[in-house]
Every structure is written in structure tokens, then in C-alpha cells.
Write a protein that holds these residues in place. Structure first.
Motif, PDB file in Angstrom:
ATOM      1  N   ASP A 266      17.236  18.870  56.034  1.00  0.00           N
ATOM      2  CA  ASP A 266      17.674  18.702  57.420  1.00  0.00           C
ATOM      3  C   ASP A 266      19.057  19.308  57.572  1.00  0.00           C
ATOM      4  OD1 ASP A 266      18.184  17.999  59.997  1.00  0.00           O
ATOM      5  OD2 ASP A 266      17.758  15.856  59.754  1.00  0.00           O
ATOM      6  N   GLU A 267      19.105  20.486  58.143  1.00  0.00           N
ATOM      7  CA  GLU A 267      20.355  21.225  58.268  1.00  0.00           C
ATOM      8  C   GLU A 267      20.926  21.163  59.676  1.00  0.00           C
ATOM      9  OE1 GLU A 267      19.544  25.149  56.820  1.00  0.00           O
ATOM     10  OE2 GLU A 267      18.776  24.441  54.883  1.00  0.00           O
ATOM     11  N   ARG A 268      20.378  20.313  60.523  1.00  0.00           N
ATOM     12  CA  ARG A 268      20.872  20.207  61.899  1.00  0.00           C
ATOM     13  C   ARG A 268      22.322  19.736  61.975  1.00  0.00           C
ATOM     14  NH1 ARG A 268      16.130  16.551  64.269  1.00  0.00           N
ATOM     15  NH2 ARG A 268      16.522  15.601  62.210  1.00  0.00           N
ATOM     16  N   PRO A 275      14.232  24.685  60.794  1.00  0.00           N
ATOM     17  CA  PRO A 275      13.539  23.440  61.150  1.00  0.00           C
ATOM     18  C   PRO A 275      13.661  22.389  60.041  1.00  0.00           C
ATOM     19  CG  PRO A 275      12.129  25.352  61.551  1.00  0.00           C
ATOM     20  CD  PRO A 275      13.301  25.839  60.768  1.00  0.00           C
ATOM     21  N   PRO A 276      13.868  21.145  60.394  1.00  0.00           N
ATOM     22  CA  PRO A 276      13.891  20.073  59.394  1.00  0.00           C
ATOM     23  C   PRO A 276      12.484  19.755  58.914  1.00  0.00           C
ATOM     24  CG  PRO A 276      14.100  19.145  61.586  1.00  0.00           C
ATOM     25  CD  PRO A 276      14.111  20.642  61.757  1.00  0.00           C
ATOM     26  N   ALA A 277      12.378  19.245  57.712  1.00  0.00           N
ATOM     27  CA  ALA A 277      11.060  18.907  57.155  1.00  0.00           C
ATOM     28  C   ALA A 277      11.238  17.915  56.016  1.00  0.00           C
ATOM     29  CB  ALA A 277      10.339  20.165  56.659  1.00  0.00           C
ATOM     30  N   ALA A 278      10.159  17.193  55.711  1.00  0.00           N
ATOM     31  CA  ALA A 278      10.166  16.240  54.597  1.00  0.00           C
ATOM     32  C   ALA A 278       8.816  16.289  53.916  1.00  0.00           C
ATOM     33  CB  ALA A 278      10.463  14.833  55.095  1.00  0.00           C
ATOM     34  N   PHE A 279       8.813  16.262  52.590  1.00  0.00           N
ATOM     35  CA  PHE A 279       7.536  16.144  51.895  1.00  0.00           C
ATOM     36  C   PHE A 279       7.585  14.940  50.967  1.00  0.00           C
ATOM     37  CE2 PHE A 279       9.650  18.576  48.492  1.00  0.00           C
ATOM     38  CZ  PHE A 279       9.087  18.061  47.330  1.00  0.00           C
ATOM     39  N   TYR A 280       6.408  14.329  50.794  1.00  0.00           N
ATOM     40  CA  TYR A 280       6.273  13.115  50.006  1.00  0.00           C
ATOM     41  C   TYR A 280       5.390  13.387  48.802  1.00  0.00           C
ATOM     42  CZ  TYR A 280       8.070  10.537  54.054  1.00  0.00           C
ATOM     43  OH  TYR A 280       8.847  10.074  55.078  1.00  0.00           O
ATOM     44  N   GLY A 422      30.879  22.645  53.479  1.00  0.00           N
ATOM     45  CA  GLY A 422      30.419  22.205  54.795  1.00  0.00           C
ATOM     46  C   GLY A 422      28.921  22.084  54.925  1.00  0.00           C
ATOM     47  N   ARG A 423      28.178  22.524  53.920  1.00  0.00           N
ATOM     48  CA  ARG A 423      26.721  22.383  53.963  1.00  0.00           C
ATOM     49  C   ARG A 423      26.266  20.995  53.540  1.00  0.00           C
ATOM     50  NH1 ARG A 423      25.262  27.092  49.909  1.00  0.00           N
ATOM     51  NH2 ARG A 423      26.946  25.959  48.830  1.00  0.00           N
TER      52      ARG A 423
END
Length: 506
Positions: A266-268, A275-280, A422-423
Motif C-alpha cells: 500500500d503505497e498511497r 494500486p494497493p493489494a494484499a495476498f493471503y 520516505g517510502r
């Protein structure tokens, strides 16, 4: 002098050294009792917060999210639950209720002239199939009618083609399948409750049937979940966390503890358009081998808690650790809630100053974030670190405050890296938010019947959580994907990513 005072005085020794020793022993006993009281108050406050307060993760793991897998292994070789092939012990599928509205979709052959002789075709009949589907708020039956045409001269026959179905010869349409998945994995509604809700509308769907649907959808959608995983691992900085889940342990008459692992990109907060994303991922235990496997192709910064299993990843040097200030703060918060200790309050105020700086630069580019942190956050961070080290010697070594301070000192050294880049983020809250849905579900779902259920759940959670992160209607998007993915070339799987989805406007 009263009788009691006279009796007490007879118990005191006349020897001054003995009297001093007695006083010292009494002070030591009072000190030990004070430490015990402090420890018990902290434990009680923690338990009360668990039972009655808001939380993202529970302590009792006797409930789980995935009841659809209770029969997964046993049904692997069984006939489809919704196919009209009754066998011994398997009831025939009931007809769809007459009261449901019908929507007729006619499939006419593309060719209207005979391919052999070129003469016009005439209609000779049709085949009809009813599919139960769900549109927001209500069930519908889609009646697919495939018209048949024949040539009078040569006898050739052509027929309209039925569209690809998510489950071949199955009952459900894409909308119903998406609704069942989102209700379970996003809205935390167990399958047995869904079954009861649908029964009130005259639609009888057993939990076992819906469990079979969910497992099939996990297999169908696995390539899309894999693509989201690749997107997450392409980030320069990601977040990771895990949470326990209960799974039946066959043959032992009890449950075992599996784990859900989440990895988030999530780089917002740093003004990135990625785009943000998540994997499980699911694992049957918490061995360090699992995160090593999940992140074997990753190189970059890893926001994580203090789990020792990550240490081997950091030794690879391709992955750099970023500790979490939220974990540091939480320990002082619990103590302050229990005892109102001034030292805990002082720590919270110092940490709050760092968070105010983060709030001001959220959504700014990395260079600006780094500049502000160097100018404002770095001095406050160093002051907090110095204060912790100066405060520790004055605290009882076995007290909860001393433990919190020692933990903070250890984590601060591994958190300082965020000041110069800053990232990075000050905490791991992005990952903790991503497991919140799993944790909320634990109060509603039964334990899983097999590890395969956890694996299926990980696929669905990957899709649902990524849709939520991108502000996409998960149910509408999943219905679109389920309806089309089977006939879509895998080389263009990116077309189905949530951020590429464009809802149809009627």
C-alpha cells in the motif's frame, strides 16, 4: 497502653540490628506485593480489553472463518452436489421455486442459413435450462433458451450456444456465487446462517452445497490470486502479519492451530499511484519456513512485528526489517489503562508527537516525507530513545513497565530506518488492518475441518481484501470475474484485476 499495643511491643526484638533486619524484611515483602499487584492489574486490564473492548485480534482461537472446508477432502471424489444424478444417499435436486421471477435469455444461432446448401433455416425447437442467480437484494431465475434451427432441404441443424457456466451442469449463476463468497468472507456471515436466510425466501441451499461452490470458486480464481501476489511482491516496501485460526485435527478429537499470513502493498501514504493489494496464505502451523516460502522471491523493506521467524529473512540482506511503533505504543497503553502510571503516560505522549508528524505528511511524496522526518521526527525519536534508556534503571526489573521499556528500546533500534526513507511507514498497521476481517469472522464461524479449507479461504480473502483496498464493489467485481474468467486467456489475466474493473452502467 492498650492490650493490643502491649502484645505488639512484646513481639518486637530489643536488639537494634534485629529490629532493622525485621524492618528490611517487611519492606522487601511489601515491595514484592506491590510488584505482584501491578502485574495482576495489568493482566486484568488486558483481559477486560479483550473481552469488552475493540480489538483487531482475539486471544481465544476456538472459532474460525472457513466452515466451507469441513467436507472438502471427503467430497473431493464425490459427484457434484448440484448435478441431477441422484445416487444412493444423495437426494435429487429440488426444482427452483415457482414464486421467483424469471428472466429469459434467448441464444439464437449465429448462422441463419444452412452451412451445407446455403438455404434459410427454420426453427424446429429449443432447449431450456434454468439457473438460480442473485442480483442485489433478490433471487432471480435466469432461463437460458437455446433455439434450434434446421434446413428443410438438407436436414442440417444448428443451435444457439449456452454461455459458459461457472460450475458445469451446476445450479448457481455468477451473481449467486459472488454473493455467497462476499457474504462469508467480507460480511462474516457463516454458510449455515446464509442457508437459513435463503430458506425464508423459499430457496433451499444447504451449507454443504454452498461449501462445495466456494471450494470450486477458489480453484477457478486461484490464477487471479497468484497475479495479485506477484503484484504485492513487486513493491519496494511491504507489510506482513499473521493470525491464528483453529482447524480440526482428525483422529485426535480436538483442534489444532493454523495460521493466516497476510502480505500488503500500500503505497498511497507516499502519494504513489500504484494500486494497493494484499495476498493471503494459509499454513498448518507458525514455523519460520512458511514466511520464508511466501517471501522467497521478494527483495526490499519488510514492515513486521518481532516474530523470530523473520530473522532468517533479514540475514539474507535482500530484505531489510522495519519495526512497528504501534506494538511499542500498545504495551504502554495497556499499562496506563490498568494503573494510570505517569511513566506510561509520558511514553504515550512522546509517541503521539511522532504520530502527529506522520499525520501531517501522509499522502506526500517520499522526498518531502524524508525531509520532514529528518527535521522534526528525528530529534523527537532520539529524545524518546534517550528517555527510555534513562528511565529503565529506575524501574523494578520484573515489573510490567520495565518489560515495556526494554521491548521499546529493542524495537526502536530496528525502527529508526523509517526516518531516512520516505517510502517507509512508522508502523505495521496496514497489515494489521488486513487481518481484521479474519479476526472479526472468528466470532461467527466454526473451526475448519481441513487445511485445504484454509488454503481455499486464503484465495478468496486475497480477492475480497484487494477489492476493498481499491474501493471496488467486491460482489459486482467477483460476479463479473466468475462469469468470464473460464473462457478468458490466461495471458490477459490482468484484465480482471480489481483496479482494471469498470462496472457496467445501465
Amino acid at each position: 497502653m492498650t492490650a493490643m499495643q502491649s502484645h505488639a511491643s512484646t513481639l518486637l526484638p530489643d536488639d537494634i540490628d534485629a529490629l532493622k533486619a525485621m524492618i528490611a524484611a517487611s519492606r522487601a515483602e511489601l515491595y514484592a506485593q506491590a510488584l505482584l499487584i501491578e502485574k495482576l492489574k495489568a493482566q486484568l486490564a488486558s483481559q477486560n480489553r479483550y473481552r469488552f473492548g475493540a480489538r483487531s485480534e482475539g486471544l481465544d482461537q476456538l472459532e474460525l472463518i472457513i466452515d466451507n472446508a469441513r467436507i472438502a477432502d471427503a467430497r473431493r471424489t464425490a459427484p457434484e452436489p448440484d448435478v441431477e444424478r441422484p445416487t444412493k444417499g444423495q437426494p435429487k435436486r429440488k426444482a427452483l421455486p415457482d414464486h421467483l421471477p424469471r428472466q429469459t435469455v434467448v441464444h439464437t444461432p449465429v448462422d441463419r442459413c444452412c452451412r451445407d446448401c446455403g438455404k434459410p433455416l427454420r426453427k424446429m425447437g429449443e432447449d431450456m435450462r434454468e439457473v438460480l442467480d442473485f442480483v442485489p437484494g433478490r433471487f432471480v431465475v435466469r432461463r437460458h433458451v437455446c433455439e434450434k434451427f434446421s434446413c428443410r432441404d438438407c436436414g442440417g441443424i444448428v443451435e444457439g450456444q449456452l454461455p459458459s457456466m461457472p460450475i458445469e451442469k451446476g445450479l448457481p449463476g455468477a451473481g449467486l456465487l459472488a454473493h455467497v463468497l462476499v457474504s462469508k468472507f467480507c460480511d462474516h456471515l457463516p454458510l449455515y446462517r446464509q442457508s437459513a436466510i435463503y430458506a425464508r425466501e423459499g430457496v433451499h441451499l444447504s451449507r454443504a452445497t454452498m461449501a462445495g461452490w466456494a471450494q470450486k470458486m477458489a480453484k477457478l480464481l486461484a490464477p487471479l490470486a497468484d497475479r495479485i501476489q506477484s503484484h504485492v511482491l513487486g513493491g519496494e516496501a511491504i507489510h506482513t502479519d499473521d493470525t491464528p485460526v483453529s482447524v480440526l485435527d482428525p483422529g485426535r478429537g480436538r483442534t489444532k492451530t493454523g495460521r493466516y499470513w497476510t502480505h500488503v502493498r500500500d503505497e498511497r501514504p507516499r502519494a504513489s499511484a500504484v494500486p494497493p493489494a494484499a495476498f493471503y496464505r494459509y499454513s498448518p502451523d507458525r514455523k519460520a519456513a512458511h514466511p520464508r516460502d511466501h517471501l522467497k522471491n521478494y527483495a526490499g523493506f519488510l514492515h513486521a512485528d518481532g516474530y523470530a521467524g523473520y530473522e532468517e529473512l533479514y540475514r539474507k540482506r535482500s530484505i531489510a526489517e522495519v519495526a512497528c511503533m504501534a506494538h511499542v505504543r500498545r504495551k504502554f497503553f495497556d499499562i496506563h489503562k490498568a494503573t494510570a502510571a505517569p511513566i506510561a503516560e509520558d511514553a504515550l505522549l512522546r509517541i503521539a508527537a511522532l504520530y502527529r508528524i506522520e499525520k501531517a505528511i501522509r499522502g506526500k511524496p517520499p522526498d518531502e516525507r524524508r525531509r520532514v522526518r529528518q527535521e522534526q521526527a528525528k530529534p523527537s525519536f532520539q529524545e524518546l530513545q534517550d528517555w527510555l534508556e534513562a528511565t529503565l534503571p529506575s524501574l523494578p526489573a520484573r515489573g510490567s513497565l520495565a518489560k515495556a521499556v526494554r521491548y521499546a528500546i529493542a524495537r526502536m533500534k530496528r525502527l529508526a530506518v523509517y526516518l531516512g526513507d520516505g517510502r517507509l511507514e512508522i508502523d505495521n498497521n496496514a497489515a494489521e488492518r488486513s487481518v481484521r476481517g479474519v479476526c472479526l469472522g472468528k466470532k461467527n464461524y466454526l473451526f475448519a475441518g481441513a487445511d485445504s479449507g484454509g488454503e481455499s479461504g486464503a484465495v478468496i480473502y486475497t480477492l475480497v481484501e484487494t477489492a476493498k483496498l481499491n474501493g471496488v464493489d467486491a460482489e459486482a467485481w467477483l460476479a463479473h470475474v466468475i462469469a468470464n474468467i473460464a473462457k478468458h486467456p490466461m495471458s490477459r489475466i490482468d484484465d480482471f484485476l480489481p483496479w482494471n474493473y469498470r462496472p457496467c452502467v445501465n
